[in-house]
Design a protein around this motif. Structure first.
Motif, PDB file in Angstrom:
ATOM      1  N   ALA A  70       4.487  -8.198 -13.869  1.00 59.60           N
ATOM      2  CA  ALA A  70       5.127  -8.238 -12.549  1.00 59.60           C
ATOM      3  C   ALA A  70       5.170  -6.848 -11.918  1.00 59.60           C
ATOM      4  N   ALA A  71       5.431  -5.821 -12.725  1.00 59.63           N
ATOM      5  CA  ALA A  71       5.502  -4.451 -12.200  1.00 59.63           C
ATOM      6  C   ALA A  71       4.150  -3.997 -11.665  1.00 59.63           C
ATOM      7  N   VAL A  72       3.096  -4.308 -12.379  1.00 58.66           N
ATOM      8  CA  VAL A  72       1.751  -3.902 -11.938  1.00 58.66           C
ATOM      9  C   VAL A  72       1.342  -4.698 -10.708  1.00 58.66           C
ATOM     10  N   ARG A  73       1.607  -5.970 -10.705  1.00 62.50           N
ATOM     11  CA  ARG A  73       1.241  -6.780  -9.539  1.00 62.50           C
ATOM     12  C   ARG A  73       1.991  -6.318  -8.299  1.00 62.50           C
ATOM     13  N   ALA A  74       3.252  -5.915  -8.451  1.00 68.22           N
ATOM     14  CA  ALA A  74       4.021  -5.387  -7.320  1.00 68.22           C
ATOM     15  C   ALA A  74       3.395  -4.086  -6.825  1.00 68.22           C
ATOM     16  N   MET A  75       2.937  -3.251  -7.748  1.00 62.82           N
ATOM     17  CA  MET A  75       2.288  -2.007  -7.353  1.00 62.82           C
ATOM     18  C   MET A  75       0.983  -2.305  -6.608  1.00 62.82           C
ATOM     19  N   TRP A  76       0.221  -3.251  -7.104  1.00 63.09           N
ATOM     20  CA  TRP A  76      -1.022  -3.612  -6.421  1.00 63.09           C
ATOM     21  C   TRP A  76      -0.742  -4.149  -5.023  1.00 63.09           C
TER      22      TRP A  76
END
Length: 116
Positions: A70-76
């Protein structure tokens, strides 16, 4: 085994500073998730303003895990608000035998809009 990748982000109009800020944060944020190695990224800028980043994932499994984080997808999602992803081959520099890029400008004294 690590996987070295080249990611290219073309800034949306007026969003260059925000993109530069995110590019500087990208690998440290992935590192906090345990997804990239300790190898320092190379971040540069093409003549058209596209940010070119070279970094190393821990493994192919880490790449797959990033898609579930979730953290990486939010960054993307943050990247998509300020840029579009483009293939390295679309850059003028990629057609040269020795592709040259300018280093990403150093950090300014003031944060970009929206990051106060």
């Amino acid at each position: 085994m690590g996987r070295v990748v080249i990611a290219c982000y073309a800034p949306r109009a007026g969003r260059e500073e925000e993109l530069h800020h995110l590019a500087r944060e990208h690998v440290p944020r992935l590192r906090a998730e345990g997804l990239v190695t300790g190898r320092e990224p190379i971040i540069s800028v093409a003549t058209d303003g596209t940010v070119v980043e070279v970094f190393e994932w821990v493994s192919e499994a880490a790449i797959a895990a990033a898609h579930e984080s979730a953290a990486v997808r939010a960054m993307w999602d943050e990247f998509e608000r300020v840029s579009t992803y483009v293939p390295i081959g679309s850059l003028t520099e990629a057609a040269r035998l020795f592709s040259e890029f300018a280093p990403l400008p150093s950090v300014s004294a003031t944060p970009p809009p929206g990051h106060e």
